[in-house]
Design a protein around this motif. Structure first.
Motif, short mmCIF file in Angstrom:
data_model
loop_
_atom_site.label_atom_id
_atom_site.label_comp_id
_atom_site.label_asym_id
_atom_site.label_seq_id
_atom_site.Cartn_x
_atom_site.Cartn_y
_atom_site.Cartn_z
N THR A 2 -3.14 -3.14 -2.26
CA THR A 2 -3.19 -3.71 -0.98
C THR A 2 -4.52 -4.66 -0.68
O THR A 2 -3.94 -5.67 -0.41
N LEU A 3 -5.42 -4.39 -1.19
CA LEU A 3 -6.55 -5.36 -1.55
C LEU A 3 -6.66 -6.97 -2.49
O LEU A 3 -6.94 -7.64 -1.57
N MET A 4 -5.72 -6.74 -3.27
CA MET A 4 -5.12 -7.63 -3.91
C MET A 4 -4.85 -8.40 -2.63
O MET A 4 -4.89 -9.85 -2.80
N MET A 5 -3.38 -8.12 -1.98
CA MET A 5 -2.56 -8.89 -0.96
C MET A 5 -3.32 -9.38 0.04
O MET A 5 -2.95 -10.28 0.22
#
Length: 105
Positions: A2-5
């Motif tokens: 999620t952080l990467m998205m």
């Protein structure tokens, strides 16, 4: 994941906006040439990446005409055949606006 998205979104989204603004400006130029063939103007866009401008609509394009430098006209470009003035402003004076377009829905 999620952080990467979120990271990808915050990198890609401003680039996407820039691309869309460029397309809209390129559609607006022929429109202005058609409506004001003997005029000169300056087109400006909202610097949406700067903090002071984040609340402004990045898709609003400003036009200042050489023969009316104290007035600014705002254009919205949705498609080649859907370009219209969405507003206008003037720094000073009570003169009428020289490039005011009729708003038809």
């Amino acid at each position: 994941m999620t952080l990467m998205m979120y990271c990808v979104f915050y990198v890609v989204h401003p680039l996407w906006i820039d691309t869309q603004i460029d397309k809209k400006v390129n559609l607006l130029r022929p429109y202005l040439l058609e409506h004001y063939p003997y005029g000169k103007w300056v087109i400006t866009t909202v610097p949406h990446r700067e903090d002071d401008y984040k609340s402004q609509n990045p898709y609003t394009i400003s036009v200042t005409f050489e023969n009316e430098p104290e007035a600014t006209y705002y254009y919205r470009v949705k498609a080649k055949d859907k370009i219209y003035q969405s507003g206008y402003s003037k720094e000073s004076g009570s003169e009428d606006f020289k490039h005011l377009e009729r708003w038809d829905e």
